[in-house]
Design a protein around this motif. Structure first.
Motif, short mmCIF file in Angstrom:
data_model
loop_
_atom_site.label_atom_id
_atom_site.label_comp_id
_atom_site.label_asym_id
_atom_site.label_seq_id
_atom_site.Cartn_x
_atom_site.Cartn_y
_atom_site.Cartn_z
N VAL A 189 2.12 1.51 1.48
CA VAL A 189 0.77 1.27 0.88
C VAL A 189 1.11 0.76 -0.62
CG1 VAL A 189 -1.51 2.01 0.45
CG2 VAL A 189 -0.35 2.40 2.73
N TYR A 190 1.82 1.74 -1.21
CA TYR A 190 1.77 1.53 -2.82
C TYR A 190 2.68 0.10 -3.30
CZ TYR A 190 2.73 2.42 -7.67
OH TYR A 190 2.99 2.30 -8.96
N GLU A 191 3.71 -0.11 -2.39
CA GLU A 191 4.33 -1.31 -2.56
C GLU A 191 3.61 -2.50 -2.35
OE1 GLU A 191 5.45 1.24 -1.20
OE2 GLU A 191 7.26 1.83 -2.46
N SER A 192 2.56 -2.41 -1.20
CA SER A 192 1.96 -3.61 -0.92
C SER A 192 0.80 -3.65 -1.91
CB SER A 192 1.14 -3.31 0.53
OG SER A 192 2.20 -3.29 1.49
N PHE A 193 0.15 -2.39 -2.32
CA PHE A 193 -0.66 -2.72 -3.39
C PHE A 193 -0.13 -3.30 -4.67
CE2 PHE A 193 -2.65 -0.97 -7.34
CZ PHE A 193 -3.96 -1.25 -7.08
#
Length: 177
Positions: free
Chosen positions: A32-36
């Motif tokens: 999620v963080y990398e996608s964000f």
């Protein structure tokens, strides 16, 4: 009862969404963080692409207003606006709204200062603001950001929708208030 339900939903909606998205991503095994951060990078590059279109449009609007062309146009159209029950004071906002949301907000605020937000003109401006779109802004900025040059039917459809929104705002305001 209905208002209480809506108020309760509105209180918990954003915290629910903020918890739901990472939880859903965790179970789907998405980082999620990398996608964000990847999405944020794309948003930044999109913002950089938009700037020239935005500056060009804002300069054109400023020239249109500062030259007095807006006042001349408003006076020329006043016989038509009287036919549909639109006060002449509100016409600059109707003309500005398809060009710029910020410009239309400025015109609306000046109408509020001159006539009050609870006046017919203030209410008509508020309804018009909510029922129309910044058509030229959308075409210039968003279509420009994704390199769409041929707008085909988007401009006529947007302007027709704006005209319907403006006329509806006038009719609804005159009927309701």
């Amino acid at each position: 009862m209905f208002v209480k339900v809506i108020e309760t939903i509105s209180i918990y909606a954003i915290p629910f969404i903020l918890l739901f998205i990472p939880t859903y991503g965790f179970f789907r095994k998405v980082k999620v963080y990398e996608s964000f951060t990847e999405g944020a990078k794309e948003g930044f590059s999109t913002a950089i692409k938009i700037i020239p279109y935005l500056v060009a449009m804002l300069v054109a609007i400023g020239i249109f207003r500062a030259s007095g062309a807006m006042e001349l146009f408003t006076k020329a159209l006043s016989p038509v606006t009287k036919l549909i029950g639109m006060p002449g004071d509100i016409l600059p906002m109707a003309l500005m709204r398809p060009l710029s949301g910020g410009g239309a907000s400025g015109v609306m605020n000046s109408l509020f200062e001159a006539h009050g937000p609870d006046s017919i003109i203030g209410r008509m401006a508020s309804i018009m603001m909510g029922s129309t779109e910044t058509t030229f802004y959308v075409l210039a900025v968003y279509f420009g950001a994704v390199s769409i040059r041929k707008t085909r039917h988007a401009l006529p459809a947007g302007l027709i929708a704006d005209a319907v929104g403006i006329i509806t705002a006038v009719l609804v305001t005159n009927l309701m208030f």
